[in-house]
Write a protein that holds these residues in place. Sequence first.
Motif, PDB file in Angstrom:
ATOM      1  N   LEU A   9      64.009 -23.935  63.565  1.00  0.00           N
ATOM      2  CA  LEU A   9      63.300 -23.374  62.419  1.00  0.00           C
ATOM      3  C   LEU A   9      62.547 -24.458  61.671  1.00  0.00           C
ATOM      4  N   ALA A  10      63.220 -25.612  61.475  1.00  0.00           N
ATOM      5  CA  ALA A  10      62.572 -26.714  60.771  1.00  0.00           C
ATOM      6  C   ALA A  10      61.369 -27.215  61.545  1.00  0.00           C
ATOM      7  N   ALA A  11      61.512 -27.356  62.862  1.00  0.00           N
ATOM      8  CA  ALA A  11      60.407 -27.849  63.688  1.00  0.00           C
ATOM      9  C   ALA A  11      59.243 -26.867  63.683  1.00  0.00           C
ATOM     10  N   ALA A  12      59.556 -25.563  63.778  1.00  0.00           N
ATOM     11  CA  ALA A  12      58.501 -24.553  63.798  1.00  0.00           C
ATOM     12  C   ALA A  12      57.747 -24.503  62.481  1.00  0.00           C
ATOM     13  N   SER A  30      52.652 -20.308  52.703  1.00  0.00           N
ATOM     14  CA  SER A  30      53.135 -19.094  52.047  1.00  0.00           C
ATOM     15  C   SER A  30      54.608 -19.179  51.671  1.00  0.00           C
ATOM     16  N   LEU A  31      55.298 -20.231  52.142  1.00  0.00           N
ATOM     17  CA  LEU A  31      56.701 -20.388  51.782  1.00  0.00           C
ATOM     18  C   LEU A  31      56.831 -20.815  50.327  1.00  0.00           C
ATOM     19  N   ASP A  32      57.819 -20.254  49.628  1.00  0.00           N
ATOM     20  CA  ASP A  32      58.030 -20.693  48.252  1.00  0.00           C
ATOM     21  C   ASP A  32      58.776 -22.022  48.252  1.00  0.00           C
ATOM     22  N   ASP A  33      58.868 -22.642  47.084  1.00  0.00           N
ATOM     23  CA  ASP A  33      59.463 -23.975  46.996  1.00  0.00           C
ATOM     24  C   ASP A  33      60.920 -23.996  47.452  1.00  0.00           C
ATOM     25  N   GLY A  34      61.682 -22.969  47.080  1.00  0.00           N
ATOM     26  CA  GLY A  34      63.092 -22.933  47.458  1.00  0.00           C
ATOM     27  C   GLY A  34      63.290 -22.879  48.957  1.00  0.00           C
ATOM     28  N   CYS A  35      62.459 -22.069  49.637  1.00  0.00           N
ATOM     29  CA  CYS A  35      62.569 -21.948  51.091  1.00  0.00           C
ATOM     30  C   CYS A  35      62.155 -23.247  51.780  1.00  0.00           C
ATOM     31  N   LEU A  36      61.063 -23.846  51.293  1.00  0.00           N
ATOM     32  CA  LEU A  36      60.582 -25.086  51.890  1.00  0.00           C
ATOM     33  C   LEU A  36      61.590 -26.218  51.694  1.00  0.00           C
ATOM     34  N   MET A  37      62.215 -26.262  50.523  1.00  0.00           N
ATOM     35  CA  MET A  37      63.218 -27.288  50.279  1.00  0.00           C
ATOM     36  C   MET A  37      64.440 -27.084  51.174  1.00  0.00           C
ATOM     37  N   LEU A  43      66.403 -31.965  57.665  1.00  0.00           N
ATOM     38  CA  LEU A  43      65.795 -33.153  58.238  1.00  0.00           C
ATOM     39  C   LEU A  43      66.586 -34.393  57.862  1.00  0.00           C
ATOM     40  N   THR A  44      66.565 -35.384  58.716  1.00  0.00           N
ATOM     41  CA  THR A  44      67.221 -36.652  58.395  1.00  0.00           C
ATOM     42  C   THR A  44      66.455 -37.337  57.271  1.00  0.00           C
ATOM     43  N   PRO A  45      67.175 -37.926  56.298  1.00  0.00           N
ATOM     44  CA  PRO A  45      66.487 -38.542  55.150  1.00  0.00           C
ATOM     45  C   PRO A  45      65.456 -39.593  55.568  1.00  0.00           C
ATOM     46  N   ILE A  46      65.869 -40.487  56.495  1.00  0.00           N
ATOM     47  CA  ILE A  46      64.977 -41.513  57.017  1.00  0.00           C
ATOM     48  C   ILE A  46      64.957 -41.385  58.530  1.00  0.00           C
ATOM     49  N   PRO A  47      63.774 -41.219  59.179  1.00  0.00           N
ATOM     50  CA  PRO A  47      62.444 -41.307  58.554  1.00  0.00           C
ATOM     51  C   PRO A  47      61.825 -39.958  58.204  1.00  0.00           C
ATOM     52  N   ASP A  48      62.412 -38.833  58.658  1.00  0.00           N
ATOM     53  CA  ASP A  48      61.722 -37.542  58.580  1.00  0.00           C
ATOM     54  C   ASP A  48      61.418 -37.100  57.156  1.00  0.00           C
ATOM     55  N   ARG A  49      62.462 -37.038  56.309  1.00  0.00           N
ATOM     56  CA  ARG A  49      62.224 -36.544  54.952  1.00  0.00           C
ATOM     57  C   ARG A  49      61.355 -37.520  54.155  1.00  0.00           C
ATOM     58  N   TYR A  50      61.526 -38.809  54.443  1.00  0.00           N
ATOM     59  CA  TYR A  50      60.703 -39.818  53.788  1.00  0.00           C
ATOM     60  C   TYR A  50      59.240 -39.654  54.197  1.00  0.00           C
ATOM     61  N   SER A  51      59.000 -39.321  55.465  1.00  0.00           N
ATOM     62  CA  SER A  51      57.631 -39.187  55.973  1.00  0.00           C
ATOM     63  C   SER A  51      56.927 -37.949  55.421  1.00  0.00           C
ATOM     64  N   ILE A  52      57.652 -36.847  55.316  1.00  0.00           N
ATOM     65  CA  ILE A  52      56.996 -35.629  54.844  1.00  0.00           C
ATOM     66  C   ILE A  52      56.627 -35.727  53.371  1.00  0.00           C
ATOM     67  N   CYS A  56      51.634 -34.363  50.892  1.00  0.00           N
ATOM     68  CA  CYS A  56      50.875 -33.889  49.732  1.00  0.00           C
ATOM     69  C   CYS A  56      51.773 -33.979  48.509  1.00  0.00           C
ATOM     70  N   HIS A  57      51.203 -33.737  47.335  1.00  0.00           N
ATOM     71  CA  HIS A  57      51.965 -33.850  46.087  1.00  0.00           C
ATOM     72  C   HIS A  57      53.127 -32.852  46.054  1.00  0.00           C
ATOM     73  N   ARG A  58      52.873 -31.638  46.519  1.00  0.00           N
ATOM     74  CA  ARG A  58      53.924 -30.620  46.489  1.00  0.00           C
ATOM     75  C   ARG A  58      55.088 -31.017  47.382  1.00  0.00           C
ATOM     76  N   TRP A  59      54.778 -31.460  48.600  1.00  0.00           N
ATOM     77  CA  TRP A  59      55.844 -31.854  49.521  1.00  0.00           C
ATOM     78  C   TRP A  59      56.581 -33.077  49.002  1.00  0.00           C
ATOM     79  N   ARG A  60      55.861 -33.987  48.349  1.00  0.00           N
ATOM     80  CA  ARG A  60      56.530 -35.167  47.794  1.00  0.00           C
ATOM     81  C   ARG A  60      57.539 -34.765  46.729  1.00  0.00           C
ATOM     82  N   ASP A  61      57.132 -33.859  45.824  1.00  0.00           N
ATOM     83  CA  ASP A  61      58.039 -33.430  44.760  1.00  0.00           C
ATOM     84  C   ASP A  61      59.277 -32.734  45.337  1.00  0.00           C
ATOM     85  N   LEU A  62      59.080 -31.922  46.379  1.00  0.00           N
ATOM     86  CA  LEU A  62      60.207 -31.212  46.972  1.00  0.00           C
ATOM     87  C   LEU A  62      61.093 -32.147  47.793  1.00  0.00           C
ATOM     88  N   ALA A  63      60.472 -33.066  48.554  1.00  0.00           N
ATOM     89  CA  ALA A  63      61.247 -33.981  49.395  1.00  0.00           C
ATOM     90  C   ALA A  63      62.053 -34.964  48.566  1.00  0.00           C
TER      91      ALA A  63
END
Length: 260
Positions: A9-12, A30-37, A43-52, A56-63
């Motif tokens: 699901l995460a990869a897709a 179209s995903l809301d913030d809660g679903c995306l988070m 995802l593994t914190p390093i490097p995947d979550r760090y990379s995402i 963009c600004h939205r993904w940075r705030d959520l990650a």
Amino acid sequence: MAKRRRMELAAATLAPASYSSSASSSKIHSLDDGCLMHVFSFLTPIPDRYSIALVCHRWRDLACHPRLWLRVERSTKNTSEPGVFPNLQDAISAARPGDTILISPGGDHVACNIQIKKPLCLIGGGELPDDTVLTCSRGSESALEFLSTCKITNLTIRTELGYCLLHRSGRLTIEGCILQCEENPLDYLSFPIISTANIPNGFRQSLKGHGRDSITVARTRIEGGAKAVFTSGNLALQRVRAIYTRTCIFFWFEVGEQEI
């Protein structure tokens, strides 16, 4: 099976859509913030979550949301910001079991006799372990003391006299770190890693192979001290591999229950 499904699901969700821009929109935007988070949490914190966080600004705030990990920022000006702490001790005290703590690079972070009694992951925020340094001053027994299953990665831990890591119990994983003991005439009192874990005889047979108390070291540079690891319980050094370079040695080894 459930874990595999979550990863699919995460990869897709995160993979670029190859069909059309509308497909991309339906999968990600179209995903809301809660679903995306929730997707990011797999995802593994390093490097995947760090990379995402760079997308963009939205993904940075959520990650970087404190629900996913806590942050240690020595130069933080806003101490009321949730999930951000001025020092490692405060972050560990506030963390919940299973949390990840990202330690900012640059300068030295003080780490003296910090006890960790819950499962945590400590990660250096720099590109290299040299970028994030935990320093233990003379007079302290150890920088970090572990009484639970934990992982540390991408960190430099430096101590003047004593232990970089004191392992009391739990499964400790050390990956891609640098452990440094200052060279001095009292080298026999300095150890990068020391374990005092002791499995009671009555539990040995039932726990054999499960690694109730153990240390796993991978791609870690160890410098100074009397020896790389010292055990005073019933655990022993096993499966040692080393790569020698001109200036240092990189180790891979395990500390576990002695095989009878």
